[in-house]
Design a protein around this motif. Sequence first.
Motif, PDB file in Angstrom:
ATOM      1  N   UNK A   1     -23.558  -2.308  -6.757  1.00  0.00           N
ATOM      2  CA  UNK A   1     -22.590  -1.671  -7.656  1.00  0.00           C
ATOM      3  C   UNK A   1     -21.165  -1.866  -7.159  1.00  0.00           C
ATOM      4  N   UNK A   2     -20.253  -1.923  -8.097  1.00  0.00           N
ATOM      5  CA  UNK A   2     -18.837  -2.110  -7.758  1.00  0.00           C
ATOM      6  C   UNK A   2     -18.262  -0.826  -7.160  1.00  0.00           C
ATOM      7  N   UNK A   3     -17.371  -0.974  -6.161  1.00  0.00           N
ATOM      8  CA  UNK A   3     -16.715   0.167  -5.542  1.00  0.00           C
ATOM      9  C   UNK A   3     -15.431   0.515  -6.291  1.00  0.00           C
ATOM     10  N   UNK A   4     -14.975   1.750  -6.054  1.00  0.00           N
ATOM     11  CA  UNK A   4     -13.700   2.156  -6.630  1.00  0.00           C
ATOM     12  C   UNK A   4     -12.562   1.383  -5.982  1.00  0.00           C
ATOM     13  N   UNK A   5     -11.602   0.943  -6.799  1.00  0.00           N
ATOM     14  CA  UNK A   5     -10.398   0.329  -6.261  1.00  0.00           C
ATOM     15  C   UNK A   5      -9.470   1.436  -5.771  1.00  0.00           C
ATOM     16  N   UNK A   6      -8.413   1.036  -5.062  1.00  0.00           N
ATOM     17  CA  UNK A   6      -7.453   2.036  -4.576  1.00  0.00           C
ATOM     18  C   UNK A   6      -6.820   2.790  -5.739  1.00  0.00           C
ATOM     19  N   UNK A   7      -6.472   2.054  -6.763  1.00  0.00           N
ATOM     20  CA  UNK A   7      -5.858   2.667  -7.951  1.00  0.00           C
ATOM     21  C   UNK A   7      -6.819   3.661  -8.607  1.00  0.00           C
ATOM     22  N   UNK A   8      -8.096   3.274  -8.685  1.00  0.00           N
ATOM     23  CA  UNK A   8      -9.082   4.147  -9.330  1.00  0.00           C
ATOM     24  C   UNK A   8      -9.337   5.403  -8.501  1.00  0.00           C
ATOM     25  N   UNK A   9      -9.272   5.286  -7.169  1.00  0.00           N
ATOM     26  CA  UNK A   9      -9.437   6.480  -6.320  1.00  0.00           C
ATOM     27  C   UNK A   9      -8.332   7.489  -6.592  1.00  0.00           C
ATOM     28  N   UNK A  10      -7.088   6.996  -6.700  1.00  0.00           N
ATOM     29  CA  UNK A  10      -5.973   7.890  -7.022  1.00  0.00           C
ATOM     30  C   UNK A  10      -6.165   8.535  -8.394  1.00  0.00           C
ATOM     31  N   UNK A  11      -6.603   7.722  -9.348  1.00  0.00           N
ATOM     32  CA  UNK A  11      -6.829   8.257 -10.696  1.00  0.00           C
ATOM     33  C   UNK A  11      -7.936   9.316 -10.674  1.00  0.00           C
ATOM     34  N   UNK A  12      -9.015   9.065  -9.914  1.00  0.00           N
ATOM     35  CA  UNK A  12     -10.142   9.984  -9.831  1.00  0.00           C
ATOM     36  C   UNK A  12      -9.691  11.334  -9.270  1.00  0.00           C
ATOM     37  N   UNK A  13      -8.877  11.295  -8.212  1.00  0.00           N
ATOM     38  CA  UNK A  13      -8.382  12.539  -7.613  1.00  0.00           C
ATOM     39  C   UNK A  13      -7.482  13.290  -8.584  1.00  0.00           C
ATOM     40  N   UNK A  14      -6.600  12.548  -9.289  1.00  0.00           N
ATOM     41  CA  UNK A  14      -5.701  13.185 -10.247  1.00  0.00           C
ATOM     42  C   UNK A  14      -6.487  13.814 -11.408  1.00  0.00           C
TER      43      UNK A  14
ATOM     44  N   UNK B   1       4.219   9.516  -9.966  1.00  0.00           N
ATOM     45  CA  UNK B   1       3.538   9.680 -11.251  1.00  0.00           C
ATOM     46  C   UNK B   1       2.871  11.045 -11.344  1.00  0.00           C
ATOM     47  N   UNK B   2       2.291  11.484 -10.233  1.00  0.00           N
ATOM     48  CA  UNK B   2       1.623  12.793 -10.247  1.00  0.00           C
ATOM     49  C   UNK B   2       2.639  13.901 -10.506  1.00  0.00           C
ATOM     50  N   UNK B   3       3.775  13.838  -9.822  1.00  0.00           N
ATOM     51  CA  UNK B   3       4.818  14.851 -10.002  1.00  0.00           C
ATOM     52  C   UNK B   3       5.335  14.849 -11.443  1.00  0.00           C
ATOM     53  N   UNK B   4       5.463  13.641 -12.035  1.00  0.00           N
ATOM     54  CA  UNK B   4       6.010  13.526 -13.393  1.00  0.00           C
ATOM     55  C   UNK B   4       4.945  13.713 -14.475  1.00  0.00           C
ATOM     56  N   UNK B   5       3.691  13.963 -14.059  1.00  0.00           N
ATOM     57  CA  UNK B   5       2.618  14.100 -15.045  1.00  0.00           C
ATOM     58  C   UNK B   5       2.267  12.778 -15.703  1.00  0.00           C
ATOM     59  N   UNK B   6       2.389  11.696 -14.945  1.00  0.00           N
ATOM     60  CA  UNK B   6       2.203  10.364 -15.521  1.00  0.00           C
ATOM     61  C   UNK B   6       0.783   9.840 -15.504  1.00  0.00           C
TER      62      UNK B   6
ATOM     63  N   UNK C   1       0.843  -1.205   0.000  1.00  0.00           N
ATOM     64  CA  UNK C   1       0.000   0.000   0.000  1.00  0.00           C
ATOM     65  C   UNK C   1       0.875   1.250   0.000  1.00  0.00           C
ATOM     66  N   UNK C   2       1.919   1.214   0.817  1.00  0.00           N
ATOM     67  CA  UNK C   2       2.818   2.367   0.881  1.00  0.00           C
ATOM     68  C   UNK C   2       3.572   2.557  -0.440  1.00  0.00           C
ATOM     69  N   UNK C   3       3.980   1.421  -1.062  1.00  0.00           N
ATOM     70  CA  UNK C   3       4.712   1.529  -2.337  1.00  0.00           C
ATOM     71  C   UNK C   3       3.797   2.069  -3.439  1.00  0.00           C
ATOM     72  N   UNK C   4       2.558   1.601  -3.472  1.00  0.00           N
ATOM     73  CA  UNK C   4       1.611   2.103  -4.470  1.00  0.00           C
ATOM     74  C   UNK C   4       1.395   3.597  -4.281  1.00  0.00           C
ATOM     75  N   UNK C   5       1.274   4.013  -3.021  1.00  0.00           N
ATOM     76  CA  UNK C   5       1.065   5.422  -2.722  1.00  0.00           C
ATOM     77  C   UNK C   5       2.267   6.259  -3.165  1.00  0.00           C
ATOM     78  N   UNK C   6       3.486   5.771  -2.864  1.00  0.00           N
ATOM     79  CA  UNK C   6       4.701   6.500  -3.256  1.00  0.00           C
ATOM     80  C   UNK C   6       4.822   6.604  -4.775  1.00  0.00           C
ATOM     81  N   UNK C   7       4.571   5.492  -5.461  1.00  0.00           N
ATOM     82  CA  UNK C   7       4.664   5.510  -6.919  1.00  0.00           C
ATOM     83  C   UNK C   7       3.577   6.394  -7.534  1.00  0.00           C
ATOM     84  N   UNK C   8       2.384   6.381  -6.908  1.00  0.00           N
ATOM     85  CA  UNK C   8       1.322   7.258  -7.390  1.00  0.00           C
ATOM     86  C   UNK C   8       1.712   8.721  -7.272  1.00  0.00           C
TER      87      UNK C   8
END
Length: 633
Positions: free
Chosen positions: A562-575, A129-134, A119-126
């Motif tokens: 209905x299906x919930x947002x995954x952790x990855x999708x929550x990060x994408x939604x915020x970005x 990616x945000x800083x790099x415009x990824x 979870x921490x690694x996904x958060x750090x990489x996310x």
Amino acid sequence: MSILTLEGVVKRYDMKPLLEGVTFSLEPSEKMGVIGPNGSGKTTLLRIIAGVEPADEGRVWRSNDARIAYLPQQPAFDETMSVLDAVFDQGDPVMRRLHDYEEAVSLLNASGGMDEALIERVSDLGHELEVAGGWELEAHAEAILGRLGITDTAALVGTLSGGQRKRVAMARALILRPDLLILDEPTNHLDAETIAWLESYLARMTSALLLVTHDRYFLDRVTNNMLELERGRTHRFQGNYSYYLEKKAEREEQRATEEQKRQGLMRQELAWLRRGAKARTTKQKARVDRAHALLDAPREAAEKELKVSAASSRLGNKVFDLAGISKAYDDQILIADFSHTFEKGDRIGIIGPNGTGKTTLLDIIAGAVQPDAGVVDRGQTVVLGYYDQESRALKDDLRAIEYIKEVAEVVKTADGDVITAGQMMERFLFPPATQYAYIASLSGGERRRLYLLHLLMGAPNVLLLDEPTNDFDLPTLIALEHYLDAFDGCLIVVSHDRYFLDRTVEHIFSFEEEGRIKAYPGNYAAYLEQRGRADREAAAAAKKKVETATPEKEKPRDEPRPRKLSYKERLEFEALETRIAEAEQRKAQLAADLETYATDFARIQTLYEELGTLDRQLELDLERWAELGELAQ
């Protein structure tokens, strides 16, 4: 400034020139189609431009800061590499972060989402990616993978089929968003729907494109320049494929007119010489010299054309009668209770996504595969010609002419002439030297052409053609289409080539869900029109049903949650929310700049281009944001 320039490029094989002094340039926004007969050097030219193969002479200049992606006909990967590595591991730092992020998310999902370190690694990489415009690249990658049907990124490349590898290589090239995209026969192994999507994607793409394909609709709708390879040299046409055909016809007419004038001059000079011209004066001697120069001038050899001309056997009224045919593999239903009576004169095209059972149906008709249920009744006068994708009947250890003579030493043509096997091979563009080459040494296009000739030598009256357009050049396709125009037997063809289907068939069999095969009258264009009308009617009916649906409290209780947002999708939604807000601000600034610099044409053009790109990306972001927003609610 040009993104690519070639000057005097020469390439030889066995001391014979394949490319001679090729010179042209490509601008950053140009989309160029490269055409020419098999063996003219199209693939070699792309390999030289991509840096895979060196030129013997000349210079290839590529813009230093340009990102170049190359999709070969047969992509090569490390067999032990995962799909994720094959797509994302490209040396680009943002792509590398995206690779690591996708890998970490996959591991996190596999662990049930409870591993704190992951979870921490996904958060750090996310965050990286945000800083790099990824995040924009991540959304782009997800869209590309989805449209190409690539779902299992953990699979090893060595376990994939040829078509799946082609899709992985395509995703790798498109996700990179290169400045120059080089594609060699990209439509091979793709179904019609994926080709239509790719066509639309490339037409909207703003980067440069260099493309080799036999798909004429694809060429016409994607390219704005054509480069013709003819006898090692290039001719450029500023327009799409239709424009090229028009100008090519004009050029041929001009050549014919010039040759006619030359012949007239030659006859005049010959008559003058035969009257006994006396070269006693300087004027007379000069005319004699000119006459000899005219007579001795080399004529431009006429380009040889493929002549597909073979007789067919008499066919009775009964061809094939299929009753209740069913076939399944590993619990996957390919064909479910299909019945049809094929008749003389039928011209049927079979379409559907890859892996749905199109080839299986042809194999059942040909008797190569037995159905699980049902009966195939074959007419007594049927002489079957089956052109399969893999050219399974080719024998690499035979010489080409030996392979043809297995069928017949002589053959009767459609116009009634009787010619030898060697003469027939020459009509199929196999000169005597090539006739005695071993089949294993022939190029892909030559092998397919030889296979077609072998099939037609048997005078079939029923033709089963499975993806006949793969590996054929445009002149061969045109010649085959003209042959099929006069073919009065029964034609059944599986193809993803929309132009070929429109040109040759009168009915479409479409593989639908769960092995159902649905018939549509007309060619492929008519099928699209009928499907479009049916989809619109279905959408209208669904809308009406929603409007008249029962209140929420009366709906069944067992309706799926209905299906919930995954952790990855929550990060994408915020970005996405952040990126959309920034895009809206930039649009407002661009609108103000357009008023400020209203008299500066160059600045205005640049601003409009940026605004167009921004609008397209904003539309995609809003669509994705809305999709994730529904899940978030």
